[in-house]
Design an enzyme around this catalytic site. Structure first.
Site, PDB file in Angstrom:
ATOM      1  N   SER A 126      49.567  39.725  50.090  1.00  0.00           N
ATOM      2  CA  SER A 126      48.502  39.218  49.677  1.00  0.00           C
ATOM      3  C   SER A 126      47.642  38.066  50.035  1.00  0.00           C
ATOM      4  O   SER A 126      48.192  37.116  50.862  1.00  0.00           O
ATOM      5  CB  SER A 126      48.701  38.921  48.029  1.00  0.00           C
ATOM      6  OG  SER A 126      47.667  38.298  47.421  1.00  0.00           O
ATOM      7  N   TYR A 151      52.913  33.734  42.105  1.00  0.00           N
ATOM      8  CA  TYR A 151      52.731  35.307  42.612  1.00  0.00           C
ATOM      9  C   TYR A 151      52.532  35.214  44.316  1.00  0.00           C
ATOM     10  O   TYR A 151      53.287  35.877  45.182  1.00  0.00           O
ATOM     11  CB  TYR A 151      51.477  35.911  42.110  1.00  0.00           C
ATOM     12  CG  TYR A 151      51.076  37.126  42.866  1.00  0.00           C
ATOM     13  CD1 TYR A 151      51.966  38.292  42.901  1.00  0.00           C
ATOM     14  CD2 TYR A 151      49.935  36.942  43.719  1.00  0.00           C
ATOM     15  CE1 TYR A 151      51.142  39.400  43.387  1.00  0.00           C
ATOM     16  CE2 TYR A 151      49.363  38.261  44.456  1.00  0.00           C
ATOM     17  CZ  TYR A 151      50.236  39.328  44.211  1.00  0.00           C
ATOM     18  OH  TYR A 151      49.771  40.249  44.802  1.00  0.00           O
TER      19      TYR A 151
END
Length: 349
Positions: A126, A151
């Site tokens: 990501s 995350y």
């Protein structure tokens, strides 16, 4: 045969469908969790089920024994790991779900790839891994040691785990740092989807940091094109890799990390205006401060991906938002009743 994890997810469904359309045998895995509207996930799964060459298993990546059964049943040559617990803000509330899915689940995938001699593992990282980095555009050659959300930390951990398996077991791994993917059948927890829901219901949208945010919005078809092009590009160790000046995107081991984004960041307010235009409605805006875990801007340097596979996004923001809105209107016709009749944006400007 290709395994796609998270096949009922946004990117996973489109990647699996593209491969099925090309005649590939695809095994799909998804646990159909309720992080967001399960009907969207079922709709995606039903769309894939129309293909005879699709084989679906509803299991959790954290269930090692269930994964072992799948890998034993099929001769899987390539794994595209897109299954994960998504969302930056949700990780503030439920960190346990991220550890279980993104760490335990990913380590299980690595073990299956090792045991069953998978030829290439492509996995989702990501843009969030860039965290506190300020240098723009974000480059995979830069260090990413300062994540600002759990995350992001789990995605950075995935890259580290992948490198370890590439080093220890010569498992070819390719990590893809996705930059704000959007499009039809997307995730309702993403800003553009939430904005659409609120705009059509005449509810105020929350605009963080006074709208002074930039995102490298990337249309789903462009993302899938990059993934598919990388499948035959199995990484090999770089014999000229310099341990004295290490490039974190490459290695002496068969390991690569790429950015995959639009390479043209857009100011959030421009994105909102484009959404307003295609919805034919004007948003009521509620300005909010920057939220914990958010970053002010994302901007992808995709030079290495272009050099490797000729990847270049072709979908403009206007084209992509129009496709999303066209789908949205068809999928949620009840949102466009007389109670939410379109408000002419062009006449208000």
């Amino acid at each position: 045969m290709i395994l796609v994890t998270g096949s009922s997810g946004f990117i996973g469904m489109y990647a699996a469908e593209r491969l099925l359309q090309e005649g590939k045998e695809v095994v799909g895995i998804d646990n159909h969790n309720d992080y967001y509207d399960i009907n969207l996930k079922k709709t995606r799964q039903e769309r894939l089920a129309l293909y005879e060459n699709f084989h679906f298993h509803e299991i959790d990546l954290a269930d090692a024994s269930a994964l072992e059964k799948v890998f034993s049943e099929y001769e899987i040559e390539v794994v595209i790991n897109l299954g994960a617990q998504a969302g930056v803000r949700y990780s503030l509330d439920r960190p346990d779900k991220y550890i279980q899915s993104n760490i335990v689940g990913f380590s299980n995938i690595l073990e299956m790839c090792r045991r069953h001699q998978v030829k290439h593992l492509i996995y989702a990282s990501s843009s969030s891994v860039y965290g506190a980095n300020k240098k723009m555009p974000f480059s995979p050659e830069d260090g990413v040691n300062h994540p600002v959300s759990l995350y992001a930390a789990t995605k950075k951990s995935n890259e580290l785990l992948a490198h370890t398996y590439s080093h220890l077991y010569s498992l070819p791994t390719t990590g893809l740092r996705f930059f704000t993917v959007y499009g039809p059948l997307g995730r309702p927890d993403m800003a553009y989807f939430k904005f659409a829901n609120k705009i059509v219901n005449d509810e105020p949208i929350q605009v963080y940091n006074n709208g002074d945010m930039m995102r490298d919005f990337t249309y789903i078809d462009d993302i899938v094109e990059g993934i598919v092009r990388l499948i035959p590009e199995t990484p090999a160790g770089d014999p000229e890799w310099d341990a004295g000046n290490p490039d974190p995107s490459t290695s002496y081991a068969p390991y690569r990390v790429y950015n995959i984004g639009n390479n043209q960041p857009v100011v959030l307010m421009e994105f909102i205006e484009t959404l307003e235009k295609h919805l034919g409605m004007e948003a009521r805006k509620e300005y909010m401060p920057m939220q914990p875990g958010d970053v002010q801007a994302t901007y992808a340097n995709i030079d290495s991906l272009q050099q490797a596979v000729g990847f270049k996004p072709v979908t403009t923001l206007d084209q992509g938002i129009k496709k999303f809105v066209d789908w949205y209107k068809a999928f949620y016709p009840e949102h466009f009743s007389e109670r939410s009749a379109p408000r002419d944006v062009e006449n208000k400007r």
